[in-house]
Design a protein around this motif. Structure first.
Motif, PDB file in Angstrom:
ATOM      1  N   GLY A  83      -6.376   1.130  -1.627  1.00 22.65           N
ATOM      2  CA  GLY A  83      -7.276   0.428  -0.626  1.00 22.65           C
ATOM      3  C   GLY A  83      -7.287   0.624   0.653  1.00 22.65           C
ATOM      4  O   GLY A  83      -8.382   0.545   1.246  1.00 22.65           O
ATOM      5  N   THR A  84      -6.471   1.703   1.117  1.00 22.40           N
ATOM      6  CA  THR A  84      -6.403   2.142   2.590  1.00 22.40           C
ATOM      7  C   THR A  84      -6.810   3.378   2.636  1.00 22.40           C
ATOM      8  O   THR A  84      -6.566   4.027   1.493  1.00 22.40           O
ATOM      9  CB  THR A  84      -5.086   2.024   3.201  1.00 22.40           C
TER      10      THR A  84
ATOM     11  N   PHE B 246     -11.286  -4.118  15.873  1.00 26.06           N
ATOM     12  CA  PHE B 246     -10.243  -3.290  16.366  1.00 26.06           C
ATOM     13  C   PHE B 246     -10.891  -2.114  16.058  1.00 26.06           C
ATOM     14  O   PHE B 246     -12.081  -1.588  15.457  1.00 26.06           O
ATOM     15  CB  PHE B 246      -9.421  -3.886  15.027  1.00 26.06           C
TER      16      PHE B 246
ATOM     17  N   ASP C  46     -13.634  -6.752  10.603  1.00 27.12           N
ATOM     18  CA  ASP C  46     -12.969  -7.048   9.253  1.00 27.12           C
ATOM     19  C   ASP C  46     -13.590  -8.373   9.112  1.00 27.12           C
ATOM     20  O   ASP C  46     -13.536  -9.473   9.521  1.00 27.12           O
ATOM     21  CB  ASP C  46     -11.355  -7.708   9.406  1.00 27.12           C
TER      22      ASP C  46
ATOM     23  N   GLU D 220      -0.298  -3.582  10.119  1.00 25.46           N
ATOM     24  CA  GLU D 220       0.163  -2.424   9.446  1.00 25.46           C
ATOM     25  C   GLU D 220      -0.397  -1.216  10.702  1.00 25.46           C
ATOM     26  O   GLU D 220       0.453  -0.274  11.145  1.00 25.46           O
ATOM     27  CB  GLU D 220      -0.758  -2.169   8.268  1.00 25.46           C
TER      28      GLU D 220
ATOM     29  N   ARG E 217      -5.797  -6.671  10.322  1.00 30.62           N
ATOM     30  CA  ARG E 217      -5.518  -6.711   8.793  1.00 30.62           C
ATOM     31  C   ARG E 217      -5.964  -5.075   8.481  1.00 30.62           C
ATOM     32  O   ARG E 217      -6.951  -4.763   8.205  1.00 30.62           O
ATOM     33  CB  ARG E 217      -6.535  -7.567   8.063  1.00 30.62           C
ATOM     34  N   GLY E 218      -4.753  -4.339   8.134  1.00 33.78           N
ATOM     35  CA  GLY E 218      -4.836  -2.967   7.779  1.00 33.78           C
ATOM     36  C   GLY E 218      -5.715  -2.691   6.493  1.00 33.78           C
ATOM     37  O   GLY E 218      -6.568  -1.848   6.448  1.00 33.78           O
ATOM     38  N   ALA E 219      -5.718  -3.632   5.498  1.00 35.39           N
ATOM     39  CA  ALA E 219      -6.565  -3.445   4.371  1.00 35.39           C
ATOM     40  C   ALA E 219      -7.972  -3.678   4.637  1.00 35.39           C
ATOM     41  O   ALA E 219      -8.840  -2.878   3.829  1.00 35.39           O
ATOM     42  CB  ALA E 219      -6.202  -4.573   3.556  1.00 35.39           C
ATOM     43  N   ALA E 220      -8.364  -4.190   5.867  1.00 38.39           N
ATOM     44  CA  ALA E 220     -10.127  -4.032   6.215  1.00 38.39           C
ATOM     45  C   ALA E 220     -10.542  -2.915   6.155  1.00 38.39           C
ATOM     46  O   ALA E 220     -11.674  -2.785   5.847  1.00 38.39           O
ATOM     47  CB  ALA E 220     -10.144  -4.940   7.466  1.00 38.39           C
TER      48      ALA E 220
END
Lengths: 243, 157
Positions: A25-26, A134, A144, B38, B43-46
């Motif tokens: 997913g990343t 971010f 997000d 991360e 949230r890294g998964a975003a």
């Protein structure tokens, strides 16, 4: 624990697969794409823009941008000879359907496509109270949407007016620099459909990117440089009357 | 020992603090997403969620891998650098399933005029015409092939 060589050889790939699923997913996981290898931006060549609105329509289609809101839009400036300070600026429906025909007269006209500047030191990410917006390691400013509260602090903080609150999701929404495309080796929807090459995706970390030569040989500027936002949308031949 | 006897209530209080801290750690473990932190304070998964958005414009390389005949016509013409989907619209669905998703042919009257209608606002070197004077109502593609629009490149395709 006594581990035989056979068991060890079985365990290592199993651990690798487990780690893969952790990373799943990343974008780091998508083949051939490493976030640390890129630093994205865009070049806008003002003398090439004809104000056709292709970019605005393509962006809306690609990213399901709701009507009346824009991740990118085009402004038309009209600077008269007597008044260089306050130009007339129009952007009917963001320039989505083009612009009315302008009659020849004194002064000059030009088009300025705008989008998120994907600032390296972005004011919008600094004000978020929950860490929902971010800058990614490859230089894309993102929201997000699962974390965003919709407080709109970032909408007010952006000096370029590039964010809006999504009317149905009630969270902040903005240009993602078509992150879903650039991580797959495609260019953004706006650059793909620009008929004159006025918009070009640039990777500042790629030494082979023609942007480096372009920046050396052209008069290039970012919007609101005095705010030290680290904007990465470069405008070639930008008129001083543009704010 | 007698000195500690007086301080017993303090130990009980400290115990409460330790317990509260443990509860905090447990709660934190469940409410903070795994990928938070991360890459930074987010949230890294975003990032992966944004990257998972479906692609709608296939990109000209995809079009050209099948439509080589059009590429031949285009490549020496004035529209060589106008990508397919600039006029034809988003066609990733067609690229994924060419047999069942048949693209609609774009309306040249709208498309040509969108870019080439004369306006003082457009860059001076860009080819522009006043549509009514230019062709007297004759459709553009009678004289120009949109894939290679110069007159000597031939008419409609």
């Amino acid at each position: 624990m006594n581990l035989s060589r056979r068991h060890f050889l079985v365990l290592v790939p199993a651990a690798a697969i487990a780690w893969k699923s952790v990373l799943a997913g990343t974008p780091e996981d998508s083949p051939n794409y490493k976030m640390t290898d890129h630093w994205w931006g865009m070049l806008i060549d003002i003398p090439k823009c004809i104000g056709c609105g292709n970019c605005v329509r393509a962006c809306a289609t690609e990213n399901d941008v709701p009507d009346g809101h824009f991740r990118t839009w085009v402004e038309r400036y009209h600077v008269t000879d007597e008044n260089m300070v306050s130009p007339q600026v129009i952007s009917p429906d963001g320039g989505k359907e083009g612009f009315p025909v302008a009659e020849e007269d004194a002064g000059k006209y030009f088009f300025v496509p705008k989008l998120c500047n994907h600032c390296a030191d972005s004011p919008c990410t600094q004000v978020c109270p929950v860490g929902a917006t971010f800058v990614t390691p490859d230089g894309v400013v993102m929201v997000d949407q699962k974390y965003c509260l919709g407080c709109a602090y970032c909408v007010q903080a952006c000096p370029y007016g590039c964010r809006y609150i999504h009317p149905e999701k009630h969270v902040a929404d903005k240009c993602t620099l078509c992150y879903h495309r650039i991580t797959k080796g495609l260019t953004t929807a706006c650059c793909e459909t620009c008929p004159t090459g006025a918009r070009q995706l640039v990777d500042l970390k790629n030494p082979k990117d023609p942007i480096h030569e372009f920046l050396k040989t052209h008069s290039v500027q970012v919007l609101k440089p005095q705010m030290a936002t680290g904007a990465k949308v470069y405008y070639n031949d930008l008129d001083g009357s543009v704010r | 020992m007698s000195a500690f006897k007086e301080a017993r209530h303090l130990f009980r209080f400290a115990g409460l603090f330790v317990l509260a801290f443990l509860v905090f750690l447990v709660v934190r473990h469940y409410v903070v997403p795994k990928s938070f932190g991360e890459y930074g304070h987010y949230r890294g998964a975003a990032i992966g969620e944004v990257a998972a958005h479906p692609v709608k414009f296939a990109g000209h390389e995809t079009c050209e891998s099948c439509h080589t005949d059009i590429l031949e016509v285009k490549k020496n013409g004035k529209h060589a650098h106008v990508n397919c989907e600039a006029c034809h619209g988003a066609l990733a669905d067609h690229a994924n399933d060419p047999a069942s998703v048949i693209p609609v042919k774009p309306d040249a009257a709208v498309l040509c005029a969108r870019c080439h209608t004369a306006s003082a606002a457009k860059p001076k070197g860009f080819p522009q015409v006043v549509p009514t004077d230019h062709s007297n109502g004759v459709p553009c593609q009678t004289c120009h092939n949109p894939h290679s629009p110069a007159m000597d490149a031939g008419g409609a395709k």
